[in-house]
Design a protein around this motif. Structure first.
Motif, PDB file in Angstrom:
ATOM      1  N   ASP A 285       0.834  -1.202   0.000  1.00  0.00           N
ATOM      2  CA  ASP A 285       0.000   0.000   0.000  1.00  0.00           C
ATOM      3  C   ASP A 285       0.871   1.256   0.000  1.00  0.00           C
ATOM      4  OD1 ASP A 285      -2.325   1.414  -0.100  1.00  0.00           O
ATOM      5  OD2 ASP A 285      -2.849   1.161   2.018  1.00  0.00           O
ATOM      6  N   ARG A 288       2.308   1.698  -3.459  1.00  0.00           N
ATOM      7  CA  ARG A 288       1.276   2.123  -4.413  1.00  0.00           C
ATOM      8  C   ARG A 288       0.965   3.605  -4.247  1.00  0.00           C
ATOM      9  NH1 ARG A 288      -3.862   2.942  -3.861  1.00  0.00           N
ATOM     10  NH2 ARG A 288      -3.947   1.959  -1.796  1.00  0.00           N
ATOM     11  N   ARG A 289       0.825   4.055  -3.015  1.00  0.00           N
ATOM     12  CA  ARG A 289       0.521   5.466  -2.773  1.00  0.00           C
ATOM     13  C   ARG A 289       1.682   6.367  -3.197  1.00  0.00           C
ATOM     14  NH1 ARG A 289      -3.905   6.887   0.240  1.00  0.00           N
ATOM     15  NH2 ARG A 289      -5.127   5.161   1.108  1.00  0.00           N
ATOM     16  N   VAL A 300       2.317  12.157  -0.109  1.00  0.00           N
ATOM     17  CA  VAL A 300       1.608  10.993   0.436  1.00  0.00           C
ATOM     18  C   VAL A 300       1.200  11.255   1.880  1.00  0.00           C
ATOM     19  CG1 VAL A 300       1.792   8.551   1.042  1.00  0.00           C
ATOM     20  CG2 VAL A 300       2.833   9.387  -1.074  1.00  0.00           C
ATOM     21  N   GLU A 303      -1.584  13.833   2.208  1.00  0.00           N
ATOM     22  CA  GLU A 303      -2.876  13.269   1.780  1.00  0.00           C
ATOM     23  C   GLU A 303      -3.486  12.415   2.879  1.00  0.00           C
ATOM     24  OE1 GLU A 303      -4.642  10.131  -1.550  1.00  0.00           O
ATOM     25  OE2 GLU A 303      -2.626  10.968  -1.805  1.00  0.00           O
TER      26      GLU A 303
END
Length: 307
Positions: A285, A288-289, A300, A303
């Protein structure tokens, strides 16, 4: 023609006689280094005047690198060697892919360790080398020439212009032929050298400092740092692995053992390890981010509300 060249050289700041060092051969070693140090101090002030242009160049370079373009340095002699040096440091420092930042010296690799000065007089050689490098409209080409008039560099820049590349000039004299043909001109005028015409001294120092700014500034804009931490390094040696542990600790506050474990779990991807440590995300994860944020760690974290 020879008289014309002599006249041009006499008009260049980098070729003038420095009144502070006319008796340098009579000075003691301490006096020599004192006067050199005093002259070197002028480099900082000269660069300071060019900071807006350097900042503009950084923005334009980063914009091209984001789209898959390249940063290409081309020069002859000392200027070319400094470009190669700066380019060679980008992969280990910022994990830049091969070919993203290129340094090329007139005469090729042999000219890095052996003087091949005559080639600098050939504009055709500059054009040919730029063509071999495949300069295109996606690239940013920096022509480096202390005098601002080196034919090799002018030829390379002219070719780059024809191909639609961003062209940046770096010289240590004002109002030069190079300035007339580039998109952005950076010209820290450092004044006469300690030894007349020895542009490996103040001019070379100024060029190296500007190149530091161009590459480092561009990489910062690309998200290659988190704060002032070098988070995109490639930990390929024991020293760099230790540095990665220290950086991860500084960025997240985890213990040394936790940092080592996180780096192993993240396949020594320091950026991913930072996200994992700060957010609790697993490797997949976090990776991916990070990819979705174009590799910018801070984006990231912001966010996810961790900044």
């Amino acid at each position: 023609m020879i008289e014309d060249l002599e006249q041009v050289l006499k008009s260049l700041e980098t070729e003038k006689i420095n009144p502070a060092t006319t008796n340098i051969d009579k000075m003691s070693p301490l006096e020599i280094v004192q006067v050199m140090n005093s002259e070197d101090a002028k480099v900082i002030l000269a660069i300071q005047k060019e900071l807006p242009k350097i900042a503009h160049a950084i923005e334009e370079i980063a914009a091209r690198l984001r789209k898959g373009g390249r940063l290409i340095y081309m020069g002859a002699g000392t200027s070319g060697r400094l470009g190669v040096l700066d380019a060679s440091e980008c992969p280990p420092t910022f994990s830049t892919p091969e070919g993203m930042v290129i340094g090329w010296v007139a005469g090729g690799p042999e000219a890095l360790v052996k003087s091949i000065e005559e080639i600098e007089d050939s504009a055709e050689a500059g054009r040919a080398d730029a063509q071999k490098l495949g300069v295109s409209n996606m690239d940013a080409l920096v022509g480096i020439a202390a005098s601002g008039r080196t034919p090799y560099v002018l030829g390379a820049v002219a070719y780059a212009k024809e191909k639609g590349a961003l062209t940046i000039g770096l010289a240590c004299n004002p109002k030069t032929p190079l300035e007339r043909i580039v998109d952005i001109m950076i010209a820290p005028v450092v004044g006469p050298e300690v030894i007349v015409g020895s542009t490996r001294l103040k001019a070379g120092t100024a060029e190296k400092m500007v190149l530091n700014m161009l590459s480092t500034g561009s990489m910062i804009l690309l998200g290659k740092t988190y704060g002032n931490l070098m988070v995109d390094l490639q930990p390929r040696s024991s020293k760099l692995r230790r540095r990665a542990v220290s950086i991860l600790q500084a960025a997240t506050g985890v213990s040394e053992q936790e940092a080592e474990n996180l780096l192993k779990r993240s396949n020594y991807n320091l950026k991913v390890a930072i996200i994992m440590a700060k957010t609790g995300l697993d490797f997949d994860d976090a990776r991916r981010r990070l990819q979705a944020a174009n590799g910018v760690v801070r984006n990231v974290l912001e966010e996810l509300g961790f900044e």
